[in-house]
Design an enzyme around this catalytic site. Sequence first.
Site, PDB file in Angstrom:
ATOM      1  N   THR A   1       0.855  -1.192   0.000  1.00 50.68           N
ATOM      2  CA  THR A   1       0.000   0.000   0.000  1.00 50.68           C
ATOM      3  C   THR A   1       0.885   1.234   0.000  1.00 50.68           C
ATOM      4  OG1 THR A   1      -1.697  -1.187   1.153  1.00 50.68           O
ATOM      5  CG2 THR A   1      -1.811   1.205   1.275  1.00 50.68           C
TER       6      THR A   1
ATOM      7  N   GLU B   1      -3.700  -4.749  -2.849  1.00 42.88           N
ATOM      8  CA  GLU B   1      -4.374  -5.880  -2.187  1.00 42.88           C
ATOM      9  C   GLU B   1      -5.529  -5.362  -1.338  1.00 42.88           C
ATOM     10  OE1 GLU B   1      -4.263  -6.327   1.240  1.00 42.88           O
ATOM     11  OE2 GLU B   1      -2.757  -4.842   1.775  1.00 42.88           O
TER      12      GLU B   1
ATOM     13  N   ARG C   1      -8.091  -9.189   4.057  1.00 44.28           N
ATOM     14  CA  ARG C   1      -8.299  -9.038   5.493  1.00 44.28           C
ATOM     15  C   ARG C   1      -7.483 -10.099   6.213  1.00 44.28           C
ATOM     16  NH1 ARG C   1     -14.519  -9.951   5.322  1.00 44.28           N
ATOM     17  NH2 ARG C   1     -13.666 -11.188   3.631  1.00 44.28           N
TER      18      ARG C   1
ATOM     19  N   LYS D   1      -7.145   1.952  -3.291  1.00 44.15           N
ATOM     20  CA  LYS D   1      -6.853   1.181  -2.078  1.00 44.15           C
ATOM     21  C   LYS D   1      -7.072   2.036  -0.827  1.00 44.15           C
ATOM     22  CE  LYS D   1      -5.218  -1.353   1.086  1.00 44.15           C
ATOM     23  NZ  LYS D   1      -4.761  -2.623   1.452  1.00 44.15           N
TER      24      LYS D   1
ATOM     25  N   GLY E   1     -17.855  -1.370  18.256  1.00 49.47           N
ATOM     26  CA  GLY E   1     -16.790  -2.025  19.007  1.00 49.47           C
ATOM     27  C   GLY E   1     -15.981  -1.026  19.799  1.00 49.47           C
TER      28      GLY E   1
ATOM     29  N   GLY F   1      -8.778  -1.103  14.615  1.00 51.52           N
ATOM     30  CA  GLY F   1      -7.321  -1.117  14.679  1.00 51.52           C
ATOM     31  C   GLY F   1      -6.759  -2.011  13.597  1.00 51.52           C
TER      32      GLY F   1
ATOM     33  N   CYS G   1      -3.757  -2.024   8.989  1.00 51.92           N
ATOM     34  CA  CYS G   1      -4.107  -1.228   7.801  1.00 51.92           C
ATOM     35  C   CYS G   1      -4.884   0.049   8.099  1.00 51.92           C
ATOM     36  CB  CYS G   1      -4.934  -2.074   6.839  1.00 51.92           C
ATOM     37  SG  CYS G   1      -3.941  -3.296   5.990  1.00 51.92           S
TER      38      CYS G   1
HETATM   39  C1  UDX Z   1      -8.694  -4.332   6.538  1.00 52.12           C
HETATM   40  C2  UDX Z   1      -9.601  -4.312   5.286  1.00 52.12           C
HETATM   41  O1  UDX Z   1     -10.844  -4.945   5.594  1.00 52.12           O
HETATM   42  C3  UDX Z   1      -8.912  -4.983   4.112  1.00 52.12           C
HETATM   43  O2  UDX Z   1      -9.739  -4.899   2.960  1.00 52.12           O
HETATM   44  C4  UDX Z   1      -7.573  -4.283   3.875  1.00 52.12           C
HETATM   45  O3  UDX Z   1      -6.872  -4.845   2.798  1.00 52.12           O
HETATM   46  C5  UDX Z   1      -6.732  -4.316   5.140  1.00 52.12           C
HETATM   47  O4  UDX Z   1      -7.449  -3.724   6.225  1.00 52.12           O
HETATM   48  P1  UDX Z   1      -8.063  -6.076   8.435  1.00 52.12           P
HETATM   49  O5  UDX Z   1      -7.145  -5.034   9.011  1.00 52.12           O
HETATM   50  O6  UDX Z   1      -7.565  -7.468   8.353  1.00 52.12           O
HETATM   51  O7  UDX Z   1      -8.540  -5.674   6.953  1.00 52.12           O
HETATM   52  O8  UDX Z   1      -9.332  -6.089   9.389  1.00 52.12           O
HETATM   53  P2  UDX Z   1     -10.912  -5.894   9.276  1.00 52.12           P
HETATM   54  O9  UDX Z   1     -11.571  -7.208   9.359  1.00 52.12           O
HETATM   55  O10 UDX Z   1     -11.284  -5.033   8.161  1.00 52.12           O
HETATM   56  O11 UDX Z   1     -11.150  -5.119  10.681  1.00 52.12           O
HETATM   57  C6  UDX Z   1     -10.483  -3.890  10.975  1.00 52.12           C
HETATM   58  C7  UDX Z   1     -10.880  -3.375  12.333  1.00 52.12           C
HETATM   59  O12 UDX Z   1     -12.242  -2.981  12.323  1.00 52.12           O
HETATM   60  C8  UDX Z   1     -10.747  -4.373  13.466  1.00 52.12           C
HETATM   61  O13 UDX Z   1     -10.251  -3.732  14.618  1.00 52.12           O
HETATM   62  C9  UDX Z   1     -12.163  -4.867  13.670  1.00 52.12           C
HETATM   63  O14 UDX Z   1     -12.420  -5.346  14.970  1.00 52.12           O
HETATM   64  C10 UDX Z   1     -12.957  -3.619  13.377  1.00 52.12           C
HETATM   65  N1  UDX Z   1     -14.338  -3.882  12.929  1.00 52.12           N
HETATM   66  C11 UDX Z   1     -14.571  -4.483  11.724  1.00 52.12           C
HETATM   67  C12 UDX Z   1     -15.401  -3.467  13.723  1.00 52.12           C
HETATM   68  O15 UDX Z   1     -15.193  -2.904  14.819  1.00 52.12           O
HETATM   69  N2  UDX Z   1     -16.671  -3.691  13.278  1.00 52.12           N
HETATM   70  C13 UDX Z   1     -16.941  -4.286  12.076  1.00 52.12           C
HETATM   71  O16 UDX Z   1     -18.139  -4.425  11.726  1.00 52.12           O
HETATM   72  C14 UDX Z   1     -15.862  -4.703  11.275  1.00 52.12           C
END
Ligand code: UDX
Length: 423
Positions: free
Chosen positions: A123, A148, A151, A201, A250, A254, A257
Amino acid sequence: MTSKIAVIGTGYVGLTTGACFAHLGHDVVCADIVPEKVERLQAGDVPIHEAGLTELVREGIEAGRLQFVLGAENAVGAADFVYLCVPTPQSADGSADLSYLQSAAREISAHLQSGTVVVNKSTVPVGSTHLVEQAMNRADIPVVSNPEFLREGTAVDDFLNPDRVVIGADDQAAAGRVAALYLGVRAPIMVTDPASAETCKYAANAFLATKLSFTNAIAAVCEAVGADVNDVLLGMGYDHRIGHEFLRPGPGWGGSCFPKDSRAIISIAEDAGYDFALMRGVVAVNDEQFDRIVRKVGSVTPLDGATIGLLGLAFKAGTDDTRESPALEVARRMIAAGATVRGYDPAVKEVDVEGLQIVEDPYAACEGANALVIATEWDEFKWLDLDKIADSMAERHVIDARNLLDRGALRRRGFSYQGIGRS
Ligand code: UDX
């Protein structure tokens, strides 16, 4: 058609990319700079927690389509494509640090055969595709952006069943060759210019972070007016323009990303002369959310001198990753307010938070605690023996930052319960 692909960097993105391309039938060589990591991976030992990844790595090694080597220059000589998957950490001013990317580009340049396509998957700020071109200084090597959208925890599935593949290139023939790598994947493939692919992205992550901060802000409104956030979000989500996904309130968002990319897009916009006030608000709401959790705990027991049980340390369930974890941020703030915090997580056994004690099971975290905080939505927390917890705690208070537990069952056992956006 089988292609020869070199992948530089074997973190979450690189390893998933390499293993999945091998699974799709390509010949893949992955390079890293850490000798022990390369040795472990070549033996099929995957150091990260990612559903299905170990199986794919072993499958690739056994089929002879996947190998791991030390040093980028040893991976790229015969490659048709080189995927750059090196880290782009945040620098002190919030912008992305591109030194790994530039040094990888410089390092491989002399070793590439003419016509190899270099693809950037890290990124990176808008314009970085051109920076890679400059660092390589090879007019015969096209550079393409292919961001990319993986998740953590479901990266393999996200790679093999993506919503879309985005390719940014000035050289249309090179874009077509990269698109052909994804022949085994059923998804729309979009070709655009490098700046649009790079922006796409950041914009996608910034929008998702906005959706989450909006959700947490609506939860705060629900608390103030006596509404139930779960019902409010359900009612909103039925509108197909909004959708039900990514609407779980939540303790804040965090991970590796969202925080980094949100700050980066603010800094990218600022450098380009646009004050992205909306995004600054999104980040501020998230920071405020950590404090809201701490204040909820403080409302049931004075934090100075209290013992707090913390269930969940990972930034979300299904991963052992604690980078920018809301759970740890909440722990830090409670410790700063004078509390003793005992944390448990099924996947995390070590953290770098001064004063945070890690215990081996959830009941040990509750023992003698004045309040219990649920910070990560691990399924196993739903099935805890509440009678056992009730008997072992000094005071019966639960702050459920993921709206995970059965509040009725807790209240029947004499607990006070506070979720997010509902009483
Ligand atoms: C994210 C993006 O989803 C992904 O497309 C990108 O490439 C990288 O960043 P990721 O960091 O793995 O992926 O986590 P994700 O599942 O998106 O959750 C991010 C944060 O949001 C977490 O802290 C999670 O607990 C929080 N979250 C997610 C919520 O609080 N509520 C939700 O409904 C979804």
